[in-house]
Write a protein that holds these residues in place. Structure first.
Motif, PDB file in Angstrom:
ATOM      1  N   THR A  93       0.839  -1.196   0.000  1.00  0.00           N
ATOM      2  CA  THR A  93       0.000   0.000   0.000  1.00  0.00           C
ATOM      3  C   THR A  93       0.871   1.241   0.000  1.00  0.00           C
ATOM      4  O   THR A  93       1.840   1.325   0.765  1.00  0.00           O
ATOM      5  CB  THR A  93      -0.921   0.021   1.235  1.00  0.00           C
ATOM      6  OG1 THR A  93      -1.702  -1.180   1.258  1.00  0.00           O
ATOM      7  CG2 THR A  93      -1.837   1.231   1.195  1.00  0.00           C
ATOM      8  N   LEU A  94       0.522   2.192  -0.845  1.00  0.00           N
ATOM      9  CA  LEU A  94       1.212   3.479  -0.865  1.00  0.00           C
ATOM     10  C   LEU A  94       0.431   4.438   0.011  1.00  0.00           C
ATOM     11  O   LEU A  94      -0.772   4.647  -0.193  1.00  0.00           O
ATOM     12  CB  LEU A  94       1.305   4.018  -2.299  1.00  0.00           C
ATOM     13  CG  LEU A  94       2.271   5.196  -2.492  1.00  0.00           C
ATOM     14  CD1 LEU A  94       3.714   4.717  -2.385  1.00  0.00           C
ATOM     15  CD2 LEU A  94       2.035   5.868  -3.844  1.00  0.00           C
ATOM     16  N   VAL A  95       1.113   5.004   1.015  1.00  0.00           N
ATOM     17  CA  VAL A  95       0.426   5.887   1.961  1.00  0.00           C
ATOM     18  C   VAL A  95       1.175   7.206   2.055  1.00  0.00           C
ATOM     19  O   VAL A  95       2.359   7.310   1.738  1.00  0.00           O
ATOM     20  CB  VAL A  95       0.324   5.249   3.368  1.00  0.00           C
ATOM     21  CG1 VAL A  95      -0.486   3.974   3.324  1.00  0.00           C
ATOM     22  CG2 VAL A  95       1.714   5.006   3.943  1.00  0.00           C
ATOM     23  N   SER A  96       0.456   8.211   2.493  1.00  0.00           N
ATOM     24  CA  SER A  96       1.046   9.523   2.754  1.00  0.00           C
ATOM     25  C   SER A  96       0.832   9.854   4.219  1.00  0.00           C
ATOM     26  O   SER A  96      -0.250   9.635   4.764  1.00  0.00           O
ATOM     27  CB  SER A  96       0.380  10.586   1.882  1.00  0.00           C
ATOM     28  OG  SER A  96       0.880  11.862   2.176  1.00  0.00           O
ATOM     29  N   GLY A  97       1.880  10.357   4.868  1.00  0.00           N
ATOM     30  CA  GLY A  97       1.736  10.726   6.266  1.00  0.00           C
ATOM     31  C   GLY A  97       2.147   9.649   7.236  1.00  0.00           C
ATOM     32  O   GLY A  97       1.818   9.726   8.420  1.00  0.00           O
ATOM     33  N   GLY A  98       2.863   8.623   6.751  1.00  0.00           N
ATOM     34  CA  GLY A  98       3.371   7.592   7.641  1.00  0.00           C
ATOM     35  C   GLY A  98       2.339   6.539   7.971  1.00  0.00           C
ATOM     36  O   GLY A  98       1.239   6.493   7.398  1.00  0.00           O
ATOM     37  N   ALA A  99       2.697   5.660   8.917  1.00  0.00           N
ATOM     38  CA  ALA A  99       1.823   4.557   9.300  1.00  0.00           C
ATOM     39  C   ALA A  99       0.466   5.082   9.735  1.00  0.00           C
ATOM     40  O   ALA A  99       0.369   6.017  10.525  1.00  0.00           O
ATOM     41  CB  ALA A  99       2.466   3.749  10.425  1.00  0.00           C
ATOM     42  N   GLY A 100      -0.590   4.471   9.182  1.00  0.00           N
ATOM     43  CA  GLY A 100      -1.937   4.908   9.510  1.00  0.00           C
ATOM     44  C   GLY A 100      -2.359   6.164   8.775  1.00  0.00           C
ATOM     45  O   GLY A 100      -3.431   6.714   9.044  1.00  0.00           O
ATOM     46  N   GLY A 101      -1.541   6.617   7.839  1.00  0.00           N
ATOM     47  CA  GLY A 101      -1.838   7.838   7.102  1.00  0.00           C
ATOM     48  C   GLY A 101      -2.824   7.597   5.969  1.00  0.00           C
ATOM     49  O   GLY A 101      -3.487   6.566   5.882  1.00  0.00           O
ATOM     50  N   ASN A 102      -2.865   8.564   5.075  1.00  0.00           N
ATOM     51  CA  ASN A 102      -3.811   8.534   3.960  1.00  0.00           C
ATOM     52  C   ASN A 102      -3.378   7.522   2.912  1.00  0.00           C
ATOM     53  O   ASN A 102      -2.263   7.571   2.413  1.00  0.00           O
ATOM     54  CB  ASN A 102      -3.894   9.942   3.348  1.00  0.00           C
ATOM     55  CG  ASN A 102      -4.921  10.014   2.251  1.00  0.00           C
ATOM     56  OD1 ASN A 102      -5.953   9.356   2.308  1.00  0.00           O
ATOM     57  ND2 ASN A 102      -4.639  10.816   1.244  1.00  0.00           N
ATOM     58  N   GLU A 103      -4.276   6.584   2.568  1.00  0.00           N
ATOM     59  CA  GLU A 103      -3.966   5.580   1.552  1.00  0.00           C
ATOM     60  C   GLU A 103      -4.109   6.192   0.162  1.00  0.00           C
ATOM     61  O   GLU A 103      -5.133   6.766  -0.182  1.00  0.00           O
ATOM     62  CB  GLU A 103      -4.895   4.381   1.693  1.00  0.00           C
ATOM     63  CG  GLU A 103      -4.604   3.280   0.672  1.00  0.00           C
ATOM     64  CD  GLU A 103      -5.508   2.071   0.833  1.00  0.00           C
ATOM     65  OE1 GLU A 103      -6.045   1.605  -0.199  1.00  0.00           O
ATOM     66  OE2 GLU A 103      -5.688   1.630   1.989  1.00  0.00           O
ATOM     67  N   LEU A 104      -3.037   6.043  -0.653  1.00  0.00           N
ATOM     68  CA  LEU A 104      -3.033   6.612  -2.005  1.00  0.00           C
ATOM     69  C   LEU A 104      -3.295   5.571  -3.078  1.00  0.00           C
ATOM     70  O   LEU A 104      -3.795   5.906  -4.156  1.00  0.00           O
ATOM     71  CB  LEU A 104      -1.686   7.291  -2.280  1.00  0.00           C
ATOM     72  CG  LEU A 104      -1.276   8.423  -1.328  1.00  0.00           C
ATOM     73  CD1 LEU A 104       0.112   8.917  -1.677  1.00  0.00           C
ATOM     74  CD2 LEU A 104      -2.291   9.551  -1.385  1.00  0.00           C
ATOM     75  N   GLY A 105      -2.918   4.315  -2.821  1.00  0.00           N
ATOM     76  CA  GLY A 105      -3.111   3.277  -3.815  1.00  0.00           C
ATOM     77  C   GLY A 105      -2.519   1.969  -3.340  1.00  0.00           C
ATOM     78  O   GLY A 105      -1.785   1.928  -2.348  1.00  0.00           O
ATOM     79  N   THR A 106      -2.844   0.889  -4.033  1.00  0.00           N
ATOM     80  CA  THR A 106      -2.345  -0.434  -3.668  1.00  0.00           C
ATOM     81  C   THR A 106      -1.727  -1.109  -4.887  1.00  0.00           C
ATOM     82  O   THR A 106      -1.969  -0.714  -6.029  1.00  0.00           O
ATOM     83  CB  THR A 106      -3.471  -1.321  -3.116  1.00  0.00           C
ATOM     84  OG1 THR A 106      -4.487  -1.471  -4.125  1.00  0.00           O
ATOM     85  CG2 THR A 106      -4.074  -0.721  -1.865  1.00  0.00           C
ATOM     86  N   ALA A 107      -0.930  -2.136  -4.621  1.00  0.00           N
ATOM     87  CA  ALA A 107      -0.279  -2.863  -5.713  1.00  0.00           C
ATOM     88  C   ALA A 107       0.032  -4.276  -5.273  1.00  0.00           C
ATOM     89  O   ALA A 107       0.197  -4.553  -4.078  1.00  0.00           O
ATOM     90  CB  ALA A 107       1.013  -2.161  -6.114  1.00  0.00           C
ATOM     91  N   THR A 108       0.108  -5.164  -6.244  1.00  0.00           N
ATOM     92  CA  THR A 108       0.643  -6.504  -6.038  1.00  0.00           C
ATOM     93  C   THR A 108       2.022  -6.529  -6.656  1.00  0.00           C
ATOM     94  O   THR A 108       2.194  -6.227  -7.841  1.00  0.00           O
ATOM     95  CB  THR A 108      -0.243  -7.566  -6.708  1.00  0.00           C
ATOM     96  OG1 THR A 108      -1.556  -7.516  -6.129  1.00  0.00           O
ATOM     97  CG2 THR A 108       0.347  -8.949  -6.511  1.00  0.00           C
ATOM     98  N   ALA A 109       3.028  -6.838  -5.877  1.00  0.00           N
ATOM     99  CA  ALA A 109       4.409  -6.791  -6.342  1.00  0.00           C
ATOM    100  C   ALA A 109       4.605  -7.711  -7.538  1.00  0.00           C
ATOM    101  O   ALA A 109       4.110  -8.835  -7.566  1.00  0.00           O
ATOM    102  CB  ALA A 109       5.354  -7.182  -5.229  1.00  0.00           C
ATOM    103  N   GLY A 110       5.297  -7.184  -8.541  1.00  0.00           N
ATOM    104  CA  GLY A 110       5.561  -7.944  -9.750  1.00  0.00           C
ATOM    105  C   GLY A 110       4.498  -7.798 -10.804  1.00  0.00           C
ATOM    106  O   GLY A 110       4.606  -8.398 -11.881  1.00  0.00           O
TER     107      GLY A 110
END
Length: 550
Positions: free
Chosen positions: A508-525
């Motif tokens: 998960t890509l987040v802004s503002g550190g742990a528990g911050g705003n979620e920007l997007g998700t990905a499956t590696a590869g």
């Protein structure tokens, strides 16, 4: 004293010339080493284009590149003595001296024999060196001003080797004519038809009103000194080789290149080597331009260029140093590029790092839908390899681009890619392989290539709206941060390759550190939905169903 190119290479040095100057192993274009004998000093071109290899069997490290080209010649300070100097006091259009080897007539001071000469005073005219072909001539500049409205201020017409030494604590200045005839041989403020070495602890101001600042038709080597050049064309030009081992250089080339070597007739010459010194370049064309190879192993180099920042027509090899390109069209360009160490910071209006130029295809064949007027889709054999260093790229074209393959085995790489469509942060025609290091590549999205199946380092691609200045983290399923960065520009996607990313796992890509705003998700590869999985070379993924090039 023998002077190595850099301390970690054991070099086979050529025999010293009769005058005592030193031949030092130089840089090469990947060809087999050739005899180190000098070519004709006229330096006239015997080929319309540089010899460009389309295949490379060795690696692109400075060690390998330097082994392939002719030696350069330098006159070291321990090869002559200031105590032997003949005093030459310049005054008006004449000079006073006790030496029979110095003649003054009509504003021209001619030195006709080997030796050491200490010049001081002011001259309205020209200093000419017309010594025997085997002579070593040393000019100590000790508070000199030479102004020549009719040609070069210093014109070395004949000699084997010439050294200009800047006396400690001295300030020296030379200036030349406002223009030169098209067929003028001596067409620089300081011109040498022989090998030229500049050293010392003094200062030299060169004002080149009509063409180049300092030119050697053979090798130009800067060992030390504070040298400021303002030229209407090239600032420093060594035809066979241009080497900077030290010194503080401030170079302004309003209509040309800052550092240039342009021997076209021999593929083992025409190279630029920077192994030390502090160099600041403002160029109306390229910051650094080599007809064959550009090799940087140390020093500090800062460039603002209208065209390319640092360029080698055949190879660009970075083995150390601190390189900053603050303004350029393309920041680094060569047929093949290797980055092994150093700190590199690049800004470009087009591609940041571009391996291109090995292809024999025509412009019309290279044109393709993936590049908005740039290169084509085919793999034309270039190699761009990064195995170390800290690299930061801010590009509005492709960030890191190879018309052939792109291999990353190490290094810390951050790319702030284009905010416009039609380009990507990472791009290749022959596929991207990542086996080590760290990559964080921001871009506008839509034209992103991802690492291929031969990559062994985990990677993730996230589609997300990222604002300029926003801090982001890629977190694993437990919430632990794997990589963090700050976006320098707005972006719509980010590709991250790093240790700690496992193929198939969710991130998960987040802004503002742990528990911050979620920007997007990905499956590696896996490429982000709608943004990857195209035909990006062996195992590589590019959107849109076609590869792009630059």
């Amino acid at each position: 004293m023998k002077r190595p190119v850099f301390p970690f290479i054991a070099l086979a040095l050529s025999a010293a010339l009769l005058t005592g100057c030193t031949a030092v192993s130089g840089a090469g274009s990947g060809a087999a080493p050739s005899a180190s004998s000098e070519s004709a000093s006229s330096g006239e071109s015997t080929a319309a284009t540089p010899a460009v290899s389309t295949t490379f069997t060795g690696d692109l490290s400075p060690t390998e590149v330097l082994a392939g080209n002719a030696d350069y010649t330098t006159v070291n300070d321990d090869e002559w003595s200031a105590s032997d100097a003949v005093e030459v006091v310049l005054s008006g259009s004449s000079a006073k001296t006790s030496s029979d080897a110095v003649a003054a007539a009509d504003g021209t001071i001619t030195i006709s024999a080997a030796g050491v000469y200490r010049l001081s005073g002011t001259l309205d005219g020209q200093v000419v060196v017309a010594a025997p072909e085997d002579a070593l001539v040393v000019l100590i500049l000790d508070g000199v001003t030479i102004m020549n409205s009719a040609g070069a201020a210093i014109d070395v017409q004949t000699a084997d080797d010439v050294a200009i030494s800047l006396a400690k604590g001295s300030t020296n200045a030379v200036s030349d004519a406002a223009s030169y005839a098209d067929d003028a041989e001596a067409n620089a403020a300081i011109y040498a038809a022989a090998d030229l070495t500049i050293s010392g602890d003094g200062k030299l101001q060169v004002t080149a009103n009509g063409n180049d600042g300092i030119t050697s038709k053979d090798d130009l080597v800067i060992l030390s000194g504070t040298v400021t050049v303002t030229a209407v064309d090239d600032a420093l030009r060594g035809t066979d080789a241009l080497v900077v081992e030290g010194g503080t250089l401030a170079l302004t080339a309003t209509g040309g290149d800052g550092l240039k070597s342009d021997q076209e007739g021999d593929e083992t010459k025409g190279y630029v080597l920077v192994s030390g010194g502090t160099i600041d370049i403002t160029a109306g064309d390229d910051g650094v331009q080599a007809q064959t190879d550009t090799v940087i192993t140390g020093g500090t180099l800062t460039v603002a260029a209208t065209d390319d920042g640092v360029k080698g027509e055949v190879v660009l090899s970075i083995g150390g140093g601190d390189i900053t390109v603050t303004e350029s069209n393309e920041a680094m360009e060569a047929g093949n590029i290797g980055v092994f160490a150093g700190t590199v910071s690049l800004v470009s209006s087009d591609d940041g790092i571009n391996a291109s130029g090995n292809s024999a295809t025509t412009d019309s064949q290279q044109s393709g839908p993936g590049d908005m007027g740039g290169g084509g889709m085919e793999d034309s054999g270039e190699r761009l390899e990064i195995s170390g260093g800290t690299i930061t790229v801010d590009a509005e074209g492709d960030g890191i681009d190879s018309n052939g393959s792109l291999l990353v085995t190490g290094g810390d790489i951050t790319v702030y890619g284009p905010t416009r469509s039609g380009n990507g942060a990472l791009d290749s025609n022959g596929g991207i392989t990542v086996t080590g290091g760290t990559i964080i590549a921001f871009s506008a999205g839509g034209m992103e290539e991802t690492p291929g199946t031969e990559s062994t380092l985990g990677w993730a691609m996230v589609s997300a709206q990222i604002a300029a200045g926003q801090e982001i983290e890629l977190a694993d399923a437990s919430g632990a941060a794997v990589v963090s960065a700050t976006a320098q520009k707005a972006a719509s996607s980010v590709v991250i390759a790093a240790a700690g990313i496992t193929v198939g796992e969710s991130y998960t890509l987040v802004s503002g550190g742990a528990g911050g705003n979620e920007l997007g998700t990905a499956t590696a590869g896996e490429a982000a939905a709608g943004m990857g999985g195209g035909m990006g070379g062996p195992g590589g993924g590019q959107p849109g169903g076609f590869p792009q090039a630059g």
